[in-house]
Motif scaffolding. Structure first.
Motif, PDB file in Angstrom:
ATOM      1  N   GLY A 187       0.821  -1.206   0.000  1.00  0.00           N
ATOM      2  CA  GLY A 187       0.000   0.000   0.000  1.00  0.00           C
ATOM      3  C   GLY A 187       0.852   1.251   0.000  1.00  0.00           C
ATOM      4  N   LEU A 188       0.270   2.373  -0.396  1.00  0.00           N
ATOM      5  CA  LEU A 188       0.970   3.649  -0.398  1.00  0.00           C
ATOM      6  C   LEU A 188       0.791   4.340   0.944  1.00  0.00           C
ATOM      7  N   LEU A 189       1.824   5.032   1.400  1.00  0.00           N
ATOM      8  CA  LEU A 189       1.763   5.742   2.680  1.00  0.00           C
ATOM      9  C   LEU A 189       2.690   6.935   2.649  1.00  0.00           C
ATOM     10  N   PHE A 190       2.424   7.882   3.552  1.00  0.00           N
ATOM     11  CA  PHE A 190       3.290   9.039   3.698  1.00  0.00           C
ATOM     12  C   PHE A 190       4.386   8.749   4.709  1.00  0.00           C
ATOM     13  N   GLY A 191       5.570   9.307   4.463  1.00  0.00           N
ATOM     14  CA  GLY A 191       6.670   9.220   5.398  1.00  0.00           C
ATOM     15  C   GLY A 191       7.558  10.439   5.243  1.00  0.00           C
ATOM     16  N   LEU A 264      -4.212   8.695  -1.347  1.00  0.00           N
ATOM     17  CA  LEU A 264      -3.338   7.544  -1.573  1.00  0.00           C
ATOM     18  C   LEU A 264      -4.096   6.269  -1.907  1.00  0.00           C
ATOM     19  N   VAL A 265      -5.408   6.253  -1.730  1.00  0.00           N
ATOM     20  CA  VAL A 265      -6.156   4.995  -1.838  1.00  0.00           C
ATOM     21  C   VAL A 265      -6.331   4.567  -3.287  1.00  0.00           C
ATOM     22  N   GLY A 268      -5.431   8.359  -9.441  1.00  0.00           N
ATOM     23  CA  GLY A 268      -5.962   8.412 -10.788  1.00  0.00           C
ATOM     24  C   GLY A 268      -7.475   8.353 -10.865  1.00  0.00           C
ATOM     25  N   GLN A 269      -8.129   7.992  -9.763  1.00  0.00           N
ATOM     26  CA  GLN A 269      -9.580   7.884  -9.752  1.00  0.00           C
ATOM     27  C   GLN A 269     -10.258   9.147  -9.222  1.00  0.00           C
ATOM     28  N   ALA A 270      -9.494  10.094  -8.689  1.00  0.00           N
ATOM     29  CA  ALA A 270     -10.045  11.320  -8.103  1.00  0.00           C
ATOM     30  C   ALA A 270      -9.213  12.516  -8.551  1.00  0.00           C
TER      31      ALA A 270
END
Length: 360
Positions: A187-191, A264-265, A268-270
């Motif tokens: 999954g994508l996440l911020f760091g 992040l979910v 490209g869809q939003a």
């Protein structure tokens, strides 16, 4: 079979090359050729993901059209002028603007219409909406493609918010950049990635733990507009939601069906945006040799252009639609709606030009 979604491709790329800046991530979300929002599925309007001011009411585009006519007249009514729109959406603003500009047929005779739009689906929508307008549009890829042999009147409504910003944080250990990484599960996440050098701290106070944004693309756009105005003469009108003074804050957001979603979910869809940084854009323009106005709220700008009188005329002509027109007027101008969150500013040359809507 390998997952070919934009999210999966980004996750694989990040796993191979390291965390991605927020600016690069937003650019991919919007413009990736196979999965980017604007490249493949832009959806504007009440039934879509978001609504822009031209879609709220015809009054918005009509007043912008009359603004362009007034700028042309203040430039001395040149025999040739280029009317440029950057990011024209579905073409509604320009269609309304040209309809209002029929009041000045000499302006329409002088004008060449140029549209700058990277999205193929939106270009197709613009072509359909503007199929019968005069002057007919032509599309170019960038500001650099505009010839420098005639004055330019340029409109950019909700364009800066599509030019992403990098994000930085003041931590106990020093400055760090917020980036997009990938978890062990894919999954994508911020760091945060520590900065080792080459970082220029902002010119305003940032408390520990606060985040601030720097958009190199927005500043470059300001410089490019300044160069265009200096070489041709004219004015560029910028209208967008954002800040009119420097300061910290995380403005990254994603909208789908008019609701905020996690950016992040489903990349490209939003529609993913960040605030316009008007101070940085205008400062870059000044440094590049153009003059600029200050920022005014969209509501005040439209009032100066005469939106109340236009609304009154529409309500008089269509009493059955009066309540709808009042709601539209409120949405465009009220402080608790678009009136103050959205700002207007102009970049122009020569310095003697008085830009309509910004006189004090």
């Amino acid at each position: 079979m390998t997952d070919g979604s934009l999210k999966a491709r980004l996750a694989r790329e990040i796993a191979l090359t390291g965390p991605m800046t927020v600016a690069d991530y937003v650019t991919r979300c919007l413009h990736d050729p196979q999965g980017g929002y604007y490249a493949t599925r832009p959806d504007l309007g009440e039934a879509g993901d978001f609504v822009t001011a031209p879609l709220v009411s015809q009054m918005f585009g009509e007043l912008i059209g009359l603004w362009a006519v007034e700028v042309w007249q203040r430039l001395g009514a040149p025999e040739r002028v280029r009317l440029v729109e950057v990011g024209p959406g579905d073409g509604t603003l320009m269609a309304d603007a040209l309809r209002a500009a029929r009041l000045a047929p000499d302006f329409l005779s002088a004008a060449e219409l140029i549209l700058i739009e990277p999205s193929r689906p939106l270009r197709d929508a613009q072509a359909r909406r503007l199929a019968e307008v005069d002057p007919p549009p032509r599309w170019v890829s960038s500001l650099a493609a505009i010839e420098r042999d005639a004055p330019v009147i340029l409109i950019a409504n909700e364009v800066l918010d599509c030019m992403p910003a990098r994000q930085f944080v003041c931590t106990e250990a020093g400055w760090a950049e917020r980036r997009v990484g990938v978890s062990d599960e894919g999954g994508l996440l911020f760091g945060l990635t520590a900065l080792t050098g080459g970082f220029v701290r902002p010119g305003f106070d940032v408390a520990q733990g606060e985040l601030f944004e720097i958009s190199e693309q927005q500043a470059a756009f300001g410089r490019d507009l300044a160069g265009l105005m200096a070489e041709t003469s004219g004015a560029a009108l910028l209208i967008d939601y954002g800040r009119d003074r420097p300061g910290p804050g995380d403005t990254l957001q994603a909208l789908r069906r008019h609701a905020k979603v996690d950016p992040l979910v489903e990349p490209g869809q939003a529609d993913v945006t960040q605030w316009a940084d008007f101070p940085a854009v205008l400062e870059a323009a000044v440094q590049a040799g153009a003059d600029v106005t200050g920022c005014v709220g969209q509501g005040e700008f439209l009032r100066r252009l005469g939106i109340q009188a236009r609304a009154d005329r529409l309500m008089s002509a269509r009493p059955d639609a009066a309540e709808v027109i009042r709601r539209q007027l409120t949405r465009l101008t009220a402080d608790d709606q678009m009136g103050t969150l959205f700002k207007a500013a102009a970049i122009f040359s020569p310095r003697s030009l008085a830009v309509p809507g910004f006189e004090t």
